[in-house]
Design a protein around this motif. Structure first.
Motif: not given
Length: 371
Positions: A54-77
């Motif tokens: 969630i914080a961005g210090f580990e990559s997601v192997t698959s799936g998605t993380i959205t915070l406040g309707q923004r997809r964040i799993d591909e954003l830098p911390p």
């Protein structure tokens, strides 16, 4: 829709020469705005990996993380608007405690006076105002942990992530800070997720608790729901102190319902009319089940179940009595002092209405009736 949405998230660690480690498996969670959530589980269950993804210090192997309707799993911390307090503190050695806490505020272009006010307020909350001019190397581990916590909580963020936030603190201070931190989060409507292996901490701070084991989310509910309606055997045995008593029972059809026997002289009758149809079908297909009863629901000194006392502990406000019956151990908790010594024979009362029933797959077939 929750402010944080985790959809089918997997985390697999690859290491050369070693088999892959599947740390998180198909995780689905929604966290509401202003909600405080605990990720609870034993070491290696996937809770810290989840927090770090969630914080961005580990990559997601698959799936998605959205915070406040923004997809964040591909954003830098730095672009996620997430504040995190690390279990390992991660303080800047050349900076004082004051400068460490204030570091995250510099990007917000606040006045010097406002930065000082915020730093001193959060320092008072976690009781480190007397070490603001000290350097990390000169303070204790517990103080460093509070600095890390203050540095996260002082920020303006959409989500606050706390990894074992009070694990290094002495019990009395930990109890005080739990109340203060929960008050701060609630007063400001801050959304927070924290990792812990401590049930007491999870119960004291969280609105809901996500119980994890082997990378799988077992159940996500309030503490009361987890205790009264555990989804499966793992949650039933993991939540509660002492844990739920679990016994094997034989199932037989009888009198329009079912008989659950844990021995020739201990039989429970389930009325078919009161059972959920799915529970009835599961019992019909299960020659054996596991039954569970909370220690607090066993009456001591009466009933039909004879046990040999193994231990009898008075804890100042309650007795924990362990009794053995045919090689099976039952633990009862009662507010009364019990005059029994190891080796004595006493009676326990187990009532059908207090039984949870679990099928062969470990999932709960029937919950105990509401008190």
């Amino acid at each position: 829709m929750g402010v944080l949405e985790i959809r089918k998230v997997d985390k697999v660690y690859q290491s050369r020469g070693k088999p892959p480690v599947h740390a998180v498996r198909a995780l689905d969670m929604e966290v509401d705005k202003g909600e405080i959530v605990a990720l609870l589980g034993s070491s290696g269950c996937g809770k810290t990996s989840t927090l770090r993804m969630i914080a961005g210090f580990e990559s997601v192997t698959s799936g998605t993380i959205t915070l406040g309707q923004r997809r964040i799993d591909e954003l830098p911390p730095a672009r996620r608007k997430v504040a995190m307090a690390f279990e390992g503190y991660s303080l800047y050695p050349p900076l004082t405690v004051r400068e460490n806490i204030a570091f995250a505020l510099k990007a917000q272009q606040l006045s010097h006076g406002e930065v000082s006010r915020r730093v001193e307020a959060i320092a008072r909350l976690v009781e480190i105002e007397d070490i603001l001019n000290s350097y990390p190397r000169s303070i204790s581990g517990g103080q460093q942990q509070r600095v890390s916590l203050a540095r996260a909580l002082v920020r303006d963020a959409d989500l606050y992530l706390l990894d074992e936030p009070m694990g290094q603190l002495e019990p009395q201070l930990r109890a005080v800070l739990r109340g203060r931190i929960k008050g701060l989060l609630a007063e400001r409507g801050m959304t927070a997720i924290f990792v812990t292996h401590d049930q007491t901490e999870a119960s004291a701070l969280a609105d809901r608790i996500a119980v994890m084991e082997d990378g799988v989310l077992q159940q996500f509910a309030s503490e009361r729901e987890l205790k009264d309606h555990p989804a499966n055997l793992f949650v039933a045995s993991f939540i509660g102190e002492p844990p739920m008593n679990l016994l094997e029972a034989e199932v037989a059809r009888a009198d329009g319902g079912f008989r659950l026997s844990i021995g020739p002289d201990v039989v429970f009758q389930l009325d078919g009319q009161t059972l959920d149809p799915a529970a009835g079908r599961a019992l019909e297909q299960s020659p054996r089940v596991r039954i569970g009863i909370r220690p607090q629901k066993i009456s001591v000194g009466n009933g039909d179940v004879r046990v040999r006392v193994v231990s009898n502990q008075w804890l100042g406000d309650q007795s924990h009595v362990a009794g053995e019956r045919e090689g099976r151990l039952l633990i009862a908790v009662t507010p009364n002092k019990i005059a029994a010594r190891p080796g004595d024979i006493i009676h326990f009362a187990l009532e059908t209405r207090h039984l949870h029933v679990f099928g062969a797959d470990g999932n709960c077939i029937r919950h105990a009736e509401a008190a």
